[in-house]
Design a protein around this motif. Structure first.
Motif, PDB file in Angstrom:
ATOM      1  N   UNK A 119       0.829  -1.205   0.000  1.00  0.00           N
ATOM      2  CA  UNK A 119       0.000   0.000   0.000  1.00  0.00           C
ATOM      3  C   UNK A 119       0.865   1.257   0.000  1.00  0.00           C
ATOM      4  N   UNK A 120       1.921   1.251   0.789  1.00  0.00           N
ATOM      5  CA  UNK A 120       2.773   2.437   0.911  1.00  0.00           C
ATOM      6  C   UNK A 120       3.573   2.684  -0.370  1.00  0.00           C
ATOM      7  N   UNK A 121       3.841   1.635  -1.144  1.00  0.00           N
ATOM      8  CA  UNK A 121       4.637   1.761  -2.363  1.00  0.00           C
ATOM      9  C   UNK A 121       3.851   2.373  -3.525  1.00  0.00           C
ATOM     10  N   UNK A 179       1.091  11.705  -5.782  1.00  0.00           N
ATOM     11  CA  UNK A 179       1.772  12.940  -6.157  1.00  0.00           C
ATOM     12  C   UNK A 179       1.147  14.144  -5.466  1.00  0.00           C
ATOM     13  N   UNK A 180       1.971  15.122  -5.187  1.00  0.00           N
ATOM     14  CA  UNK A 180       1.534  16.349  -4.542  1.00  0.00           C
ATOM     15  C   UNK A 180       2.576  16.805  -3.550  1.00  0.00           C
ATOM     16  N   UNK A 181       2.184  17.749  -2.707  1.00  0.00           N
ATOM     17  CA  UNK A 181       3.113  18.223  -1.689  1.00  0.00           C
ATOM     18  C   UNK A 181       3.288  17.118  -0.646  1.00  0.00           C
ATOM     19  N   UNK A 182       4.394  17.118   0.075  1.00  0.00           N
ATOM     20  CA  UNK A 182       4.685  16.026   1.013  1.00  0.00           C
ATOM     21  C   UNK A 182       3.568  15.742   2.030  1.00  0.00           C
ATOM     22  N   UNK A 183       2.921  16.776   2.544  1.00  0.00           N
ATOM     23  CA  UNK A 183       1.859  16.545   3.529  1.00  0.00           C
ATOM     24  C   UNK A 183       0.637  15.889   2.894  1.00  0.00           C
ATOM     25  N   UNK A 184       0.310  16.271   1.664  1.00  0.00           N
ATOM     26  CA  UNK A 184      -0.843  15.648   1.014  1.00  0.00           C
ATOM     27  C   UNK A 184      -0.519  14.207   0.614  1.00  0.00           C
ATOM     28  N   UNK A 185       0.733  13.947   0.248  1.00  0.00           N
ATOM     29  CA  UNK A 185       1.156  12.578  -0.063  1.00  0.00           C
ATOM     30  C   UNK A 185       1.019  11.706   1.184  1.00  0.00           C
ATOM     31  N   UNK A 186       1.507  12.189   2.309  1.00  0.00           N
ATOM     32  CA  UNK A 186       1.398  11.457   3.569  1.00  0.00           C
ATOM     33  C   UNK A 186      -0.062  11.201   3.915  1.00  0.00           C
ATOM     34  N   UNK A 187      -0.868  12.228   3.810  1.00  0.00           N
ATOM     35  CA  UNK A 187      -2.289  12.100   4.128  1.00  0.00           C
ATOM     36  C   UNK A 187      -2.971  11.060   3.244  1.00  0.00           C
ATOM     37  N   UNK A 188      -2.717  11.107   1.960  1.00  0.00           N
ATOM     38  CA  UNK A 188      -3.322  10.154   1.024  1.00  0.00           C
ATOM     39  C   UNK A 188      -2.862   8.729   1.299  1.00  0.00           C
ATOM     40  N   UNK A 189      -1.588   8.555   1.571  1.00  0.00           N
ATOM     41  CA  UNK A 189      -1.071   7.212   1.843  1.00  0.00           C
ATOM     42  C   UNK A 189      -1.672   6.647   3.131  1.00  0.00           C
ATOM     43  N   UNK A 190      -1.832   7.478   4.139  1.00  0.00           N
ATOM     44  CA  UNK A 190      -2.448   7.025   5.384  1.00  0.00           C
ATOM     45  C   UNK A 190      -3.912   6.662   5.175  1.00  0.00           C
TER      46      UNK A 190
END
Length: 67
Positions: free
Chosen positions: A31-33, A37-48
């Motif tokens: 899932x994490x792989x 795309x986007x800013x780092x905080x939005x990437x983190x949020x989406x992955x979570x």
């Protein structure tokens, strides 16, 4: 465990039994792989969010209704 922070209610329950299942790590890495795309905080949020949804599905298929 239920925490009230202002008007937000957060709940999180971690069970050690999850770590003993051999597919747990595979699910997290898979899932994490997935590229996001986007800013780092939005990437983190989406992955979570994706991981949370995958955990819900996986939990029901592996453990059933734990309540």
């Amino acid at each position: 465990m239920q925490l009230d922070i202002g008007s937000f209610a957060l709940s999180f329950c971690f069970m050690q039994v999850l770590l003993h299942n051999p597919n747990y790590r595979k699910l997290v890495f898979k899932t994490w792989a997935c590229p996001v795309y986007g800013c780092p905080m939005s990437v983190l949020s989406e992955k979570l969010k994706k991981l949370k949804n995958e955990f819900k599905i996986w939990n029901k298929s592996v453990f059933g209704d734990v309540h």
